[in-house]
Design an enzyme around this catalytic site. Structure first.
Site, mmCIF file in Angstrom:
data_model
loop_
_atom_site.group_PDB
_atom_site.id
_atom_site.type_symbol
_atom_site.label_atom_id
_atom_site.label_comp_id
_atom_site.label_asym_id
_atom_site.label_seq_id
_atom_site.Cartn_x
_atom_site.Cartn_y
_atom_site.Cartn_z
ATOM 1 N N ASP A 1 -0.316 5.194 0.585
ATOM 2 C CA ASP A 1 -0.674 6.407 1.736
ATOM 3 C C ASP A 1 -1.071 5.593 2.934
ATOM 4 O O ASP A 1 -1.595 4.671 3.397
ATOM 5 C CB ASP A 1 -1.881 6.914 1.202
ATOM 6 C CG ASP A 1 -1.728 7.990 -0.154
ATOM 7 O OD1 ASP A 1 -0.983 8.602 -0.252
ATOM 8 O OD2 ASP A 1 -2.150 7.295 -1.098
ATOM 9 N N ASP B 1 -1.717 -0.793 5.758
ATOM 10 C CA ASP B 1 -2.004 0.098 7.290
ATOM 11 C C ASP B 1 -3.493 0.005 7.772
ATOM 12 O O ASP B 1 -3.498 0.556 8.718
ATOM 13 C CB ASP B 1 -1.466 1.331 7.189
ATOM 14 C CG ASP B 1 -2.127 2.465 6.475
ATOM 15 O OD1 ASP B 1 -2.840 3.287 6.689
ATOM 16 O OD2 ASP B 1 -2.400 1.916 4.999
ATOM 17 N N ASP C 1 0.928 -1.228 0.050
ATOM 18 C CA ASP C 1 -0.086 -0.126 0.164
ATOM 19 C C ASP C 1 0.983 1.094 0.046
ATOM 20 O O ASP C 1 2.040 1.214 0.474
ATOM 21 C CB ASP C 1 -0.951 -0.154 1.323
ATOM 22 C CG ASP C 1 -1.624 1.141 1.509
ATOM 23 O OD1 ASP C 1 -2.557 1.515 0.473
ATOM 24 O OD2 ASP C 1 -1.667 1.979 2.674
#
Length: 225
Positions: free
Chosen positions: A13, A174, A11
């Protein structure tokens, strides 16, 4: 669990890059042009993680579940895209350990993809400007597939592009979206605890492991299978 892994899906951001400062600037340029109140960075930080369209809706309505008038949204999206293109990497920064961890993984021979709900037209130059674009064999953005994370589409496309079975890929993220995408695709997932998960502890989503930074990933994985 990680002994059979052959490729890594990262991922962007909240995992590799803290992009909220620039996203906030773009949001507020858009809102100013629409004569709407500005939103502070703390607020924007809770809205990030579900793609550009959701961020725009939330900014326009000041509501996590808000949906703006379609005509207003269409106008706002054009303004936002222009504003973000102008402010893509002014204040964004890599999280500690991201660059060194990626470098060590590449040196070990890991094939890596970046998989993000952000449009690839923004993701690619952001990766390049922060000096990590060369680590990734491919970038799968939100517009590349029919359904963004947590649907499995983006991870399945990463696996196809890297030439590995999906169950031999590892998602690194995240957020609940990243965990959901991995579960829906049928691959394991490792998460960092510092990113954009709407204020929730990522451990509640029960990823297969939580690491303090990307720098810890090489030791966890060893060599590619």
């Amino acid at each position: 669990m990680f002994e059979n892994i052959a490729a890594l899906f990262f991922d962007l951001d909240g995992t590799l890059v803290d992009s909220v400062p620039d996203l906030t600037v773009a949001v507020n340029v858009m809102l100013r042009q629409l004569d709407l109140p500005a939103r502070d960075e703390t607020r924007v930080r809770t809205w990030v993680g579900n793609g550009m369209n959701n961020l725009i809706h939330r900014a326009l309505t000041d509501d996590m579940a808000g949906r703006a008038d379609p005509a207003l949204f269409a106008r706002a999206k054009t303004l936002y895209r222009a504003a973000y293109a102008e402010n893509l990497s002014v204040h964004s920064s890599l999280y500690p350990g991201a660059r060194s961890g990626l470098g060590e993984l590449r040196a070990a021979g890991w094939p890596m993809a970046c998989v993000t709900n952000k449009p690839a037209e923004f993701a690619r130059p952001l990766l390049d400007r922060l000096g990590i674009g060369s680590f990734f064999a491919t970038v799968v953005g939100g517009e590349c597939i029919a359904q963004p994370k947590p649907a499995p589409d983006a991870l399945l496309l990463c696996a196809e592009r890297l030439g590995v079975p999906i169950d031999r890929g590892l998602m690194v993220g995240d957020s609940l979206n990243d965990v959901g995408a991995a579960r829906n695709a049928g691959c394991p997932v490792v998460c960092v605890p510092y990113g954009y998960n709407h204020g929730r502890d990522i451990r509640e989503a029960e990823p297969d492991a939580v690491i303090g930074s990307i720098a810890e990933l090489p030791a966890l994985l060893g060599q590619p299978a």
